[in-house]
Design a protein around this motif. Sequence first.
Motif, mmCIF file in Angstrom:
data_model
loop_
_atom_site.group_PDB
_atom_site.id
_atom_site.type_symbol
_atom_site.label_atom_id
_atom_site.label_comp_id
_atom_site.label_asym_id
_atom_site.label_seq_id
_atom_site.Cartn_x
_atom_site.Cartn_y
_atom_site.Cartn_z
ATOM 1 N N LEU A 100 -13.715 4.042 -2.587
ATOM 2 C CA LEU A 100 -12.349 3.860 -3.056
ATOM 3 C C LEU A 100 -11.627 5.183 -2.910
ATOM 4 C CD1 LEU A 100 -12.828 1.789 -6.344
ATOM 5 C CD2 LEU A 100 -12.365 0.955 -4.046
ATOM 6 N N GLU A 101 -10.435 5.112 -2.393
ATOM 7 C CA GLU A 101 -9.674 6.340 -2.201
ATOM 8 C C GLU A 101 -8.308 6.200 -2.826
ATOM 9 O OE1 GLU A 101 -9.455 6.738 2.004
ATOM 10 O OE2 GLU A 101 -11.516 7.415 2.203
ATOM 11 N N LYS A 102 -7.720 7.361 -3.027
ATOM 12 C CA LYS A 102 -6.329 7.353 -3.455
ATOM 13 C C LYS A 102 -5.481 7.522 -2.200
ATOM 14 C CE LYS A 102 -3.255 8.699 -6.958
ATOM 15 N NZ LYS A 102 -2.924 9.401 -8.162
ATOM 16 N N PRO A 103 -4.614 6.562 -1.910
ATOM 17 C CA PRO A 103 -3.824 6.669 -0.675
ATOM 18 C C PRO A 103 -2.896 7.872 -0.732
ATOM 19 C CG PRO A 103 -3.560 4.511 -1.717
ATOM 20 C CD PRO A 103 -4.265 5.384 -2.692
ATOM 21 N N ARG A 104 -2.659 8.445 0.413
ATOM 22 C CA ARG A 104 -1.763 9.597 0.456
ATOM 23 C C ARG A 104 -0.318 9.182 0.206
ATOM 24 N NH1 ARG A 104 -5.163 11.749 4.551
ATOM 25 N NH2 ARG A 104 -4.015 10.664 6.162
ATOM 26 N N LEU A 105 0.034 8.012 0.722
ATOM 27 C CA LEU A 105 1.417 7.556 0.601
ATOM 28 C C LEU A 105 1.558 6.507 -0.486
ATOM 29 C CD1 LEU A 105 1.482 8.950 3.434
ATOM 30 C CD2 LEU A 105 3.111 7.183 4.100
ATOM 31 N N LYS A 106 2.654 6.615 -1.212
ATOM 32 C CA LYS A 106 2.915 5.672 -2.293
ATOM 33 C C LYS A 106 2.973 4.237 -1.793
ATOM 34 C CE LYS A 106 6.001 8.963 -4.404
ATOM 35 N NZ LYS A 106 7.424 9.267 -4.544
ATOM 36 N N GLU A 107 3.536 4.070 -0.603
ATOM 37 C CA GLU A 107 3.709 2.716 -0.072
ATOM 38 C C GLU A 107 2.369 2.012 0.124
ATOM 39 O OE1 GLU A 107 5.772 5.576 0.285
ATOM 40 O OE2 GLU A 107 5.618 5.420 2.458
ATOM 41 N N HIS A 108 1.303 2.777 0.118
ATOM 42 C CA HIS A 108 -0.006 2.171 0.339
ATOM 43 C C HIS A 108 -0.717 1.802 -0.955
ATOM 44 C CE1 HIS A 108 0.123 4.360 4.442
ATOM 45 N NE2 HIS A 108 0.557 3.117 4.569
ATOM 46 N N GLY A 109 0.050 1.740 -2.023
ATOM 47 C CA GLY A 109 -0.531 1.285 -3.282
ATOM 48 C C GLY A 109 -1.196 2.391 -4.068
ATOM 49 N N ASP A 110 -2.001 2.010 -5.042
ATOM 50 C CA ASP A 110 -2.634 2.975 -5.939
ATOM 51 C C ASP A 110 -4.063 3.306 -5.536
ATOM 52 O OD1 ASP A 110 -0.336 2.877 -7.638
ATOM 53 O OD2 ASP A 110 -1.061 0.955 -8.375
ATOM 54 N N ILE A 111 -4.717 2.320 -4.943
ATOM 55 C CA ILE A 111 -6.111 2.499 -4.548
ATOM 56 C C ILE A 111 -6.282 1.840 -3.187
ATOM 57 C CG2 ILE A 111 -8.515 1.927 -5.103
ATOM 58 C CD1 ILE A 111 -7.609 1.597 -8.000
ATOM 59 N N CYS A 112 -7.071 2.460 -2.339
ATOM 60 C CA CYS A 112 -7.329 1.791 -1.068
ATOM 61 C C CYS A 112 -8.800 1.944 -0.705
ATOM 62 C CB CYS A 112 -6.447 2.370 0.030
ATOM 63 S SG CYS A 112 -6.779 4.094 0.397
ATOM 64 N N ILE A 143 -11.503 -8.456 9.508
ATOM 65 C CA ILE A 143 -12.451 -8.298 8.406
ATOM 66 C C ILE A 143 -11.710 -8.037 7.107
ATOM 67 C CG2 ILE A 143 -14.318 -6.847 7.508
ATOM 68 C CD1 ILE A 143 -15.181 -6.384 10.409
ATOM 69 N N ALA A 144 -10.726 -7.140 7.173
ATOM 70 C CA ALA A 144 -9.939 -6.822 5.979
ATOM 71 C C ALA A 144 -9.274 -8.085 5.441
ATOM 72 C CB ALA A 144 -8.892 -5.765 6.314
ATOM 73 N N GLU A 145 -8.753 -8.862 6.368
ATOM 74 C CA GLU A 145 -8.092 -10.116 5.995
ATOM 75 C C GLU A 145 -9.059 -11.034 5.250
ATOM 76 O OE1 GLU A 145 -5.202 -12.826 5.621
ATOM 77 O OE2 GLU A 145 -4.840 -11.024 6.828
ATOM 78 N N LEU A 146 -10.259 -11.172 5.793
ATOM 79 C CA LEU A 146 -11.263 -12.054 5.182
ATOM 80 C C LEU A 146 -11.681 -11.548 3.805
ATOM 81 C CD1 LEU A 146 -13.434 -12.802 8.347
ATOM 82 C CD2 LEU A 146 -12.068 -14.461 7.052
ATOM 83 N N ILE A 147 -11.867 -10.255 3.699
ATOM 84 C CA ILE A 147 -12.267 -9.698 2.397
ATOM 85 C C ILE A 147 -11.150 -9.895 1.382
ATOM 86 C CG2 ILE A 147 -12.855 -7.579 1.133
ATOM 87 C CD1 ILE A 147 -14.083 -6.521 3.759
ATOM 88 N N GLY A 176 -6.890 -1.338 9.201
ATOM 89 C CA GLY A 176 -7.847 -2.207 8.513
ATOM 90 C C GLY A 176 -8.074 -1.829 7.078
ATOM 91 N N TYR A 177 -7.106 -1.138 6.522
ATOM 92 C CA TYR A 177 -7.198 -0.762 5.114
ATOM 93 C C TYR A 177 -6.920 -1.945 4.208
ATOM 94 C CZ TYR A 177 -7.404 4.276 5.655
ATOM 95 O OH TYR A 177 -7.791 5.548 5.933
ATOM 96 N N ILE A 178 -7.544 -1.924 3.049
ATOM 97 C CA ILE A 178 -7.184 -2.852 2.000
ATOM 98 C C ILE A 178 -6.551 -2.016 0.887
ATOM 99 C CG2 ILE A 178 -8.022 -4.530 0.303
ATOM 100 C CD1 ILE A 178 -10.423 -4.966 2.226
ATOM 101 N N ASN A 179 -5.307 -2.296 0.608
ATOM 102 C CA ASN A 179 -4.571 -1.519 -0.386
ATOM 103 C C ASN A 179 -4.338 -2.321 -1.651
ATOM 104 O OD1 ASN A 179 -4.327 0.637 1.425
ATOM 105 N ND2 ASN A 179 -2.471 -0.208 2.308
ATOM 106 N N LEU A 180 -4.632 -1.705 -2.772
ATOM 107 C CA LEU A 180 -4.478 -2.391 -4.051
ATOM 108 C C LEU A 180 -3.410 -1.708 -4.891
ATOM 109 C CD1 LEU A 180 -8.250 -2.653 -5.010
ATOM 110 C CD2 LEU A 180 -6.905 -4.287 -3.695
#
Length: 549
Positions: free
Chosen positions: A29-41, A59-63, A83-87
């Motif tokens: 789990l990472e903290k995205p550099r950009l705000k637009e990418h959410g809080d966790i990615c 794959i990202a889509e399926l997950i 292929g990032y998943i951003n939360l």
Amino acid sequence: MRFQEIIERSLTRALESAGFPEGEVKMILEKPRLKEHGDICTPIALSLAKVLKRNPLEIAELIARAASFPDDMVASVEIAKPGYINLKLAHAALVRNLRDVDKYGDDYGSSDIGGGRKCQVEYVSANPTGPLVVVSARAAAVGSVIVNLLRNVGFDAEGEYYVNDYGNQIEALGKSLRFRVRERLGLLESEEEIGAYPAGYVTELAAGISAEQAARWDERDGESCTSYGSYATEAILRTIEEDLEFFGVRFDNFFRESCLHPALVAEALKIVEDKGFAYTREGAVHFETTRFGDEKDRVLVKSDGNPTYFLGDIAYHLTKLRRGYEWVIDLLGPDHHGHIPRMKAAASVLGAHERWFEALVVGWVRLMEGKKPISMSKRAGEFITMRELIEDVGTDVAKYFFLMRRTNSPLDFDLQLARKQSDENPVFYVQYAHARIASVTRFAEEKGAVRDRKDTDLSVLSAAEERELMVHLMFYPYVVEGAALSREPHRLTSYAKELATLFHQFYHKHRIVTDDAQLSSARLTLAVATMQVLRNTLCLLGVDAPKSM
RNA sequence: GCCCCCGUAGCUCAGUCAGGAUAGAGCAGCGGUUUCCUAAACCGCGUGUCGGACGUUCGAGUCGUCUCGGGGGCACCA
């Protein structure tokens, strides 16, 4: 349970139900550099793509489709470009965390992942032959924070100072002291030499020794000067302890090398011999450290029969093992990094497990006066001591400067900058945020604004600045854990600086105490939570959190 | 000679362990913000050979090999 854990579990379940192999790739789990990418990615889909040789976006889509996160934890799930998943965290989660900060207070951010395991950090350990110098100050700052961090995440950690009060150097110190005493008393004979420690502090020590005392010692010890040596060592050790106290660094134990001789040293030697790693060549007993990757074999017992420093160190680590530490960390000075392989060899032969012994190297400190380096020569007695440094710039500034950078990287310590009581000085920036909040709470009290813990409706904290601040507060336990487990105190200074920035931005844009009682209460709750976390961070750093500046 | 650390913006440094989204801060510089909770603050302004080369990879500041520059270590000293 921490939010990271909850999210990791949800993602793991999603992998399972989407039919992807678990454990094939590490969950990150990472903290995205950009705000637009959410809080966790998480780049988990990218990692899987590599293993499975499939399109990462698919794959990202399926997950993402298979994942079900608790509604009060995650507000949205998005997939993005490679292929990032951003939360995005749910507001409810941020609010809950704010209440947790209030509830746990000074304990917010602590955990029990250490499971009470007993460990030890050995640091500073400078020879008691002179005052502590600047690199020891850095080691003191770093070591004490590592102890704090480990305790904070549930280890039973202790800090120890190894006192080398034995051996040639003590004798040499004694000789230099005797020289100064005889010099003062006018007893010097022409052929006498000053010895290895000509600096002024030895002269000062000599002033405290009477002619009668000197005569008694000379009669008792002759040329060995052992009484002079132990007198000097004890006196210097006392000032070292005072200086560390002055710096706000407390050790749980000062361990003396002298108590290892001769029994434990003999025992350590016997272990190496019994395990078949010792041999004698040219009258000296060697330890085959090369079998553990060292450059060359090391001498344990010199041909004159005396043990080397290394053998003493092995005996010392034998006591650490026997004292029940499940792992030990040694902070080494920059000139000692070559000792790591032999110490690892020793730990291994003593029967410690693979990761029992850990060495951290503290980088060089170069004092600068602006652009100019200050030249120091220990031999000539020209050096700036730790005491002088902290009297010059203050303990908070000194500590913060040492803790801003990675432990092993070299550090230019600019005295001109450190002396400045201004915005150029990063420690004040963080302390100011804390003082500012304290001031706001005083103001709120005057105005009768109340921070009602239970009934405050925190959902009104919806501004971007408020949200970012709350997210950052939520990451604090994660940062502490990471800093502890990787032994990287500088992550704390980075975090504190970011938190201060977010608060200052929030403060500038939004008025905390207003006529709107509900809003005031909510914002006060946020401000006070920020103050709490700033205080917790500064406390781990051993830096003061002032209520006013 | 062998080994270790460092080389990222004018300066000081994050980011390198777990390879991924346009490489980030602070300071310095220039310009702006205060009838209002501390202006030790906030906002705006960044064309970086990530020392260099080659390689691995769909993808390299990050991994590998080589190389250049800086520091350190290579004691029967501690």
